[in-house]
Design a protein around this motif. Structure first.
Motif, PDB file in Angstrom:
ATOM      1  N   ASN A 542       0.812  -1.214   0.000  1.00 54.34           N
ATOM      2  CA  ASN A 542       0.000   0.000   0.000  1.00 54.34           C
ATOM      3  C   ASN A 542       0.850   1.270   0.000  1.00 54.34           C
ATOM      4  N   ILE A 543       2.102   1.149  -0.388  1.00 55.13           N
ATOM      5  CA  ILE A 543       3.035   2.269  -0.390  1.00 55.13           C
ATOM      6  C   ILE A 543       3.660   2.411  -1.786  1.00 55.13           C
ATOM      7  N   ASP A 544       3.924   3.644  -2.210  1.00 57.09           N
ATOM      8  CA  ASP A 544       4.669   3.906  -3.446  1.00 57.09           C
ATOM      9  C   ASP A 544       6.161   3.771  -3.138  1.00 57.09           C
ATOM     10  N   SER A 545       6.602   2.532  -3.057  1.00 59.09           N
ATOM     11  CA  SER A 545       7.978   2.260  -2.625  1.00 59.09           C
ATOM     12  C   SER A 545       9.001   2.915  -3.540  1.00 59.09           C
ATOM     13  N   GLU A 546       8.794   2.830  -4.870  1.00 57.34           N
ATOM     14  CA  GLU A 546       9.773   3.373  -5.814  1.00 57.34           C
ATOM     15  C   GLU A 546       9.896   4.880  -5.672  1.00 57.34           C
ATOM     16  N   GLY A 547       8.767   5.571  -5.499  1.00 50.61           N
ATOM     17  CA  GLY A 547       8.806   7.023  -5.337  1.00 50.61           C
ATOM     18  C   GLY A 547       9.588   7.439  -4.115  1.00 50.61           C
ATOM     19  N   ILE A 548       9.413   6.699  -3.030  1.00 48.05           N
ATOM     20  CA  ILE A 548      10.138   7.022  -1.794  1.00 48.05           C
ATOM     21  C   ILE A 548      11.628   6.727  -1.957  1.00 48.05           C
ATOM     22  N   LYS A 549      11.946   5.606  -2.597  1.00 45.41           N
ATOM     23  CA  LYS A 549      13.362   5.271  -2.809  1.00 45.41           C
ATOM     24  C   LYS A 549      14.061   6.350  -3.633  1.00 45.41           C
ATOM     25  N   LEU A 571      11.550  -2.031   7.392  1.00 44.64           N
ATOM     26  CA  LEU A 571      10.810  -1.266   6.394  1.00 44.64           C
ATOM     27  C   LEU A 571      11.653  -0.140   5.814  1.00 44.64           C
ATOM     28  N   PHE A 572      12.331   0.607   6.680  1.00 43.25           N
ATOM     29  CA  PHE A 572      13.155   1.721   6.203  1.00 43.25           C
ATOM     30  C   PHE A 572      14.262   1.228   5.276  1.00 43.25           C
ATOM     31  N   SER A 573      14.824   0.074   5.614  1.00 40.13           N
ATOM     32  CA  SER A 573      15.879  -0.488   4.769  1.00 40.13           C
ATOM     33  C   SER A 573      15.331  -0.824   3.382  1.00 40.13           C
ATOM     34  N   GLN A 574      14.135  -1.429   3.356  1.00 36.71           N
ATOM     35  CA  GLN A 574      13.535  -1.793   2.069  1.00 36.71           C
ATOM     36  C   GLN A 574      13.124  -0.574   1.245  1.00 36.71           C
ATOM     37  N   LEU A 575      12.851   0.553   1.929  1.00 38.12           N
ATOM     38  CA  LEU A 575      12.409   1.764   1.229  1.00 38.12           C
ATOM     39  C   LEU A 575      13.566   2.723   0.935  1.00 38.12           C
ATOM     40  N   ALA A 720       0.280   5.193  13.136  1.00 41.76           N
ATOM     41  CA  ALA A 720       1.331   6.197  13.005  1.00 41.76           C
ATOM     42  C   ALA A 720       2.489   5.702  12.144  1.00 41.76           C
ATOM     43  N   MET A 721       2.700   4.401  12.096  1.00 42.44           N
ATOM     44  CA  MET A 721       3.764   3.868  11.248  1.00 42.44           C
ATOM     45  C   MET A 721       3.404   4.063   9.770  1.00 42.44           C
ATOM     46  N   LEU A 722       2.160   3.742   9.420  1.00 47.46           N
ATOM     47  CA  LEU A 722       1.702   3.974   8.056  1.00 47.46           C
ATOM     48  C   LEU A 722       1.705   5.468   7.738  1.00 47.46           C
ATOM     49  N   THR A 723       1.237   6.297   8.677  1.00 49.92           N
ATOM     50  CA  THR A 723       1.193   7.745   8.449  1.00 49.92           C
ATOM     51  C   THR A 723       2.587   8.305   8.202  1.00 49.92           C
ATOM     52  N   THR A 724       3.573   7.831   8.947  1.00 50.02           N
ATOM     53  CA  THR A 724       4.958   8.288   8.760  1.00 50.02           C
ATOM     54  C   THR A 724       5.403   8.071   7.320  1.00 50.02           C
ATOM     55  N   VAL A 725       5.186   6.866   6.824  1.00 52.12           N
ATOM     56  CA  VAL A 725       5.634   6.551   5.469  1.00 52.12           C
ATOM     57  C   VAL A 725       4.746   7.237   4.429  1.00 52.12           C
ATOM     58  N   LYS A 726       3.448   7.381   4.707  1.00 53.78           N
ATOM     59  CA  LYS A 726       2.558   8.090   3.787  1.00 53.78           C
ATOM     60  C   LYS A 726       2.960   9.562   3.653  1.00 53.78           C
ATOM     61  N   ILE A 727       3.390  10.163   4.738  1.00 53.26           N
ATOM     62  CA  ILE A 727       3.866  11.551   4.665  1.00 53.26           C
ATOM     63  C   ILE A 727       5.085  11.640   3.749  1.00 53.26           C
ATOM     64  N   LEU A 728       5.994  10.697   3.892  1.00 51.73           N
ATOM     65  CA  LEU A 728       7.153  10.678   2.995  1.00 51.73           C
ATOM     66  C   LEU A 728       6.717  10.464   1.542  1.00 51.73           C
ATOM     67  N   GLU A 729       5.730   9.621   1.349  1.00 52.87           N
ATOM     68  CA  GLU A 729       5.211   9.386   0.006  1.00 52.87           C
ATOM     69  C   GLU A 729       4.623  10.666  -0.579  1.00 52.87           C
ATOM     70  N   LYS A 735       7.112  16.700  -4.322  1.00 50.18           N
ATOM     71  CA  LYS A 735       8.456  17.294  -4.333  1.00 50.18           C
ATOM     72  C   LYS A 735       8.493  18.565  -3.466  1.00 50.18           C
ATOM     73  N   THR A 736       7.989  18.429  -2.274  1.00 49.93           N
ATOM     74  CA  THR A 736       7.952  19.577  -1.373  1.00 49.93           C
ATOM     75  C   THR A 736       8.290  19.143   0.041  1.00 49.93           C
ATOM     76  N   HIS A 737       8.576  20.137   0.896  1.00 51.30           N
ATOM     77  CA  HIS A 737       8.859  19.892   2.307  1.00 51.30           C
ATOM     78  C   HIS A 737       7.840  20.640   3.170  1.00 51.30           C
ATOM     79  N   PHE A 738       7.704  20.187   4.402  1.00 50.11           N
ATOM     80  CA  PHE A 738       6.681  20.758   5.280  1.00 50.11           C
ATOM     81  C   PHE A 738       6.953  22.224   5.599  1.00 50.11           C
TER      82      PHE A 738
END
Length: 833
Positions: A542-549, A571-575, A720-729, A735-738
């Motif tokens: 359920n994550i855009d792994s390639e985009g995050i990588k 998870l972080f290692s895989q992403l 919160a684990m999913l939310t963390t990675v979704k925010i990165l996604e 292509k922006t920062h908070f």
């Protein structure tokens, strides 16, 4: 006019008093509750009565027979199916050609029914609900009427945030034939849930009359005892068969068929049944003594109710207690406050029964024994056990190992034998201890338990959502106060346990009315295999792994010594995320943080993010449900600003028609929605409401105001684990920062304040808020949200403390402060008006 008496259900909340008799036959001042109701109807000229029968119907028919002994004509109907309250009434009426009055058979009132009927007729009402005021309206249906008495709003058994009034439905209804004909025959149909909403929708004449006088729903043991105290205190009068006789210190009610010894002392009100025997030197103060009961010499009985055919030995001291039928109490026995001795018990000589202890029918207490209640709680536990889906209390003081065993047994009895539960906890040794108590209670109730040991809440929800379980439990230290323990309960789909279910568990718990499994049906305990591997696998789908990588993020994450540290490194290692991890070890002695410690953790995180030039920083709470964020420059982002940023980025990258946020969410949500042409739905400010709106399919995304979000496709609750990675996604996709986005929403100024308010005044304050905001633009979702020219304010009664919360937001700090001050003054004023 015909009357229908709803002659009660099983009387679970009155147990153990209702084990052998139905609730309407429980005696008040030596007469069954239902007999008081019949006497009231007869006094006002209503003599044609139908009794709707349920539990132990023969006890009622044997007592009233054809009603002639009570001056009425009594007939009986026992529904052949569960037709609901209104459906049962329709089932009882063969011909619908005259008005009918509906009244419960388990209430005590002195309402002037003649006046109510006349008012009903003058208003040409098609249905009239008799109303009264109640300090705590949560257990009842609440009602608002206009100046003419027409009902404009009602809600059945609200939470504090929904309690818009202290005016309640008494369960006494006057119905014209056209209202009764709306009830479909042989159909489950309820007055409050079906009939009255239907009448409102058809703009029929639905009225409510606020009655003067006494009214008490005798729904539980506390109310049963309180109605007697009110009688003793002359708050109302009961027309008893016995004539009152004044004595030096009070009044005695008796028929003359009594046997009195020498030097008997009467104080206050004392009601004596027929053939009561009272020996020498007995002292009675505010007591009810049932027929054929014997009190031996030297007894001291105060503020107590003794049913029929009992025998109380000499020199007993009985205070504020209830004693059932056919009970034998030896000599020199002491019963302390709020003791209940049920039918057919034997209490040995010199025994002591301590406060709040219930002894169930047929039990024997040995001579000289001391019986202690395993649950002698304070007012909090007497008020309610659950708050939303949680039981919260002081660790090892309010929530003890004994209490968790009992809770597990009650929950297991609710679920039923052969059900299955998944259970987990935080890293604390205290949580481990209390989790084992819950497991013991569940197993004893015949429920199978799968233990996933110390994994976070989202894993529990995941197991429930994708597994085959009846329910789940998570034990943790409260995130805001390490001294408190939360036991969080989930239903079989992973949602927070709904109030309708938690209240049933609560009744079992307080009533102590649940069975243990037989020896060959004890539940089975196992350790669930591979939940982490399954969770990670579905997580990555359920994550855009390639985009995050490709984004190559560097982040700093603080696990708060919680179990997310067991999940994220892989998870972080895989992403392909470069990660600096803080507090990444499970620590059984570090399970919660004070506000000061949390603030210090934010400062530390900010410093590390800015010095290492990281893209973002996260703090997850130990249960991994919620998170806090600092942007790339190290500036903290509060939960309301986080909500706005996440929604803004999400709507840039996902097509949505409707999203949901809590009622206290910032006005900025509407600004964003307008830009993206998305509809906003506001829900009550609790996690269950967020999950329910998401599960309904009405919305595409749910954002919370406490750092929790629900994204489609994986989880039904905050993770919160999913939310963390979704925010990165989202950051990768836009292509922006908070730090860049936050500037769009920093023109909103929010403040909150807690205003003390006694529990007994909350309903009154809510009623005043509703009345005095009637001409304003407002929302009544969870509390009262009022829109002012320059902003909005939300006023809601706190669900756990004696206070109101005020939330305000405008576009200037000064206006927000003024709004807070204005409504603080009003809340204080409404408490004294």
């Amino acid at each position: 006019m015909k009357a229908i008496i709803m002659a009660g259900g099983f009387g679970t909340r009155l147990r153990p008093l209702t084990i052998n008799i139905p609730k309407p036959m429980v005696p008040i001042a030596n007469l069954p509750i239902m007999e008081h109701v019949v006497n009231l109807l007869c006094h006002h000229g209503i003599t044609d009565i139908i009794s709707l029968l349920y539990f132990l119907p023969d006890k009622i028919t044997d007592h009233f027979q054809d009603g002639s002994a009570f001056g009425v004509k009594m007939s009986y109907v026992k529904p052949d199916d569960d037709y609901g309250t209104a459906g049962a009434v329709r089932h009882a009426l063969e011909n619908v050609n005259e008005p009918v009055i509906i009244i419960s058979g388990d209430l005590i009132t002195d309402f002037n029914l003649t006046e109510a009927i006349r008012w009903h007729q003058e208003k040409k009402s098609q249905a009239t609900i008799l109303l009264t005021r109640k300090e705590n309206p949560l257990a009842y249906g609440i009602v608002i009427t206009d100046n003419n008495g027409r009902i404009v709003r009602f809600l059945e058994k609200p939470s504090w945030g929904e309690a818009f009034s202290d005016t309640i439905n008494t369960g006494i209804y006057l119905l014209e034939p056209e209202a009764v004909k709306l009830i479909p025959p042989k159909t489950n149909f309820d007055f409050s849930q079906n009939l009255y909403p239907l009448m409102l929708s058809q703009k029929m004449g639905l009225f409510g009359k606020i009655m003067d006088g006494y009214w008490k729903d005798v729904g539980n043991v506390d109310e049963y005892y309180q109605v007697h105290l009110d009688f003793f205190d002359n708050k109302f009068d009961l027309p008893l068969k016995q004539k009152p006789k004044k004595v030096d210190k009070g009044v005695i009610y008796h028929s003359g068929h009594i046997h009195l010894g020498k030097n008997v002392d009467f104080t206050g009100k004392v009601v004596l049944g027929d053939d009561v025997t009272i020996a020498d030197k007995v002292s009675l103060q505010n007591c009810i003594i049932g027929s054929r009961t014997r009190l031996d010499k030297g007894c001291e009985i105060k503020n107590s109710i003794i049913w029929m055919d009992g025998n109380i030995g000499s020199d007993c001291k009985i205070n504020s207690s209830i004693i059932g039928n056919h009970t034998r109490i030896g000599t020199d026995v002491q019963l302390f406050d709020k003791v209940i001795i049920s039918d057919d018990c034997v209490i040995g000589n010199s025994a002591t029964v301590k406060a709040n202890c219930k002894i169930w029918p047929g039990k024997t207490v040995d001579e000289g024994a001391t019986v202690s209640s395993s649950m002698v709680w304070g007012d909090k536990w007497n008020r309610e056990l659950f708050t939303n889906s949680k039981i919260t209390g002081l660790a090892l003081t309010e929530i003890t190992p004994e209490m968790t065993v009992k809770t597990g047994a009650a929950f297991g009895a609710f679920l039923g034998q052969k059900s299955s539960v998944v259970i987990s906890r935080d890293a604390s040794d205290t949580s481990r201890l209390l989790k084992r108590g819950l497991i013991a209670g569940l197993l004893a109730a015949g429920v199978n338990v799968s233990d996933i040991e110390a994994l976070p809440v989202p894993i529990v929800r995941y197991c429930l959502h994708y597994g085959n379980y009846s329910a789940g439990i998570y034990v943790r230290h409260n995130p805001d106060d390490f001294r408190q323990i939360d036991c969080i309960f989930f239903d079989g789909s992973g949602l927070d346990l709904p109030t309708t279910k938690s209240k049933k568990v609560e009744r079992l718990y307080f009533g102590e009315d649940f069975e243990r499994a037989s020896l060959d049906n004890i539940g089975h305990l196992d350790i669930l295999q591979h939940p982490l591997e399954d969770y990670r696998e579905d997580f990555l789908k359920n994550i855009d792994s390639e985009g995050i990588k490709q984004a190559g993020f560097k982040i700093v994450i603080d696990h708060s010594n919680g179990s997310s540290s067991q999940i994220f490194p892989t998870l972080f290692s895989q992403l392909g995320i470069s990660t600096i991890e803080l507090n990444a070890n499970l620590n059984p002695r570090k399970f919660s943080s004070s506000p000061e410690e949390h603030a210090q953790a934010i400062v530390q995180l900010s410093s590390i993010v800015s010095s290492l030039k990281a893209d973002i920083g996260f703090i997850l709470n130990p249960a991994a449900e919620k998170l806090a964020v600092v942007d790339e420059s190290g500036k903290p982002i509060d939960s309301q600003l986080l909500l706005l940023i996440v929604i803004y980025l999400y709507l840039q990258t996902h097509k949505c028609q409707k999203i949901a946020v809590p009622v206290d969410a910032s006005w900025g949500v509407e600004e964003i929605a307008s830009e993206f042409k998305v509809e906003i739905t506001r829900v009550a400010n609790d996690h269950l409401s967020m999950m329910e709106i998401f599960r309904s399919g009405e919305v595409d995304f749910v954002g919370g105001t406490r750092g929790g979000f629900i994204f489609p496709g994986f989880q039904m609750g905050s993770d919160a684990m999913l939310t963390t990675v979704k925010i990165l996604e989202l950051m990768a996709q836009t292509k922006t920062h908070f730090g860049t986005v936050r500037k769009k929403f920093e023109h909103f100024h929010r403040r909150s304040l807690s205003v003390p308010c006694p529990w007994s005044k909350k309903g009154k304050v809510m009623r005043q808020l509703i009345i005095n905001s009637n001409d304003k633009n407002r929302q009544l979702i969870d509390g009262v949200r009022i829109f002012e020219d320059n902003g909005w304010v939300l006023l809601t009664p706190d669900r756990t403390t004696a206070s109101f919360k005020i939330f305000a937001e405008t576009k200037s700090a000064e206006n927000t402060a003024n709004l807070i001050d204005k409504y603080k003054t009003l809340l204080e004023k409404y408490q004294t008006d």
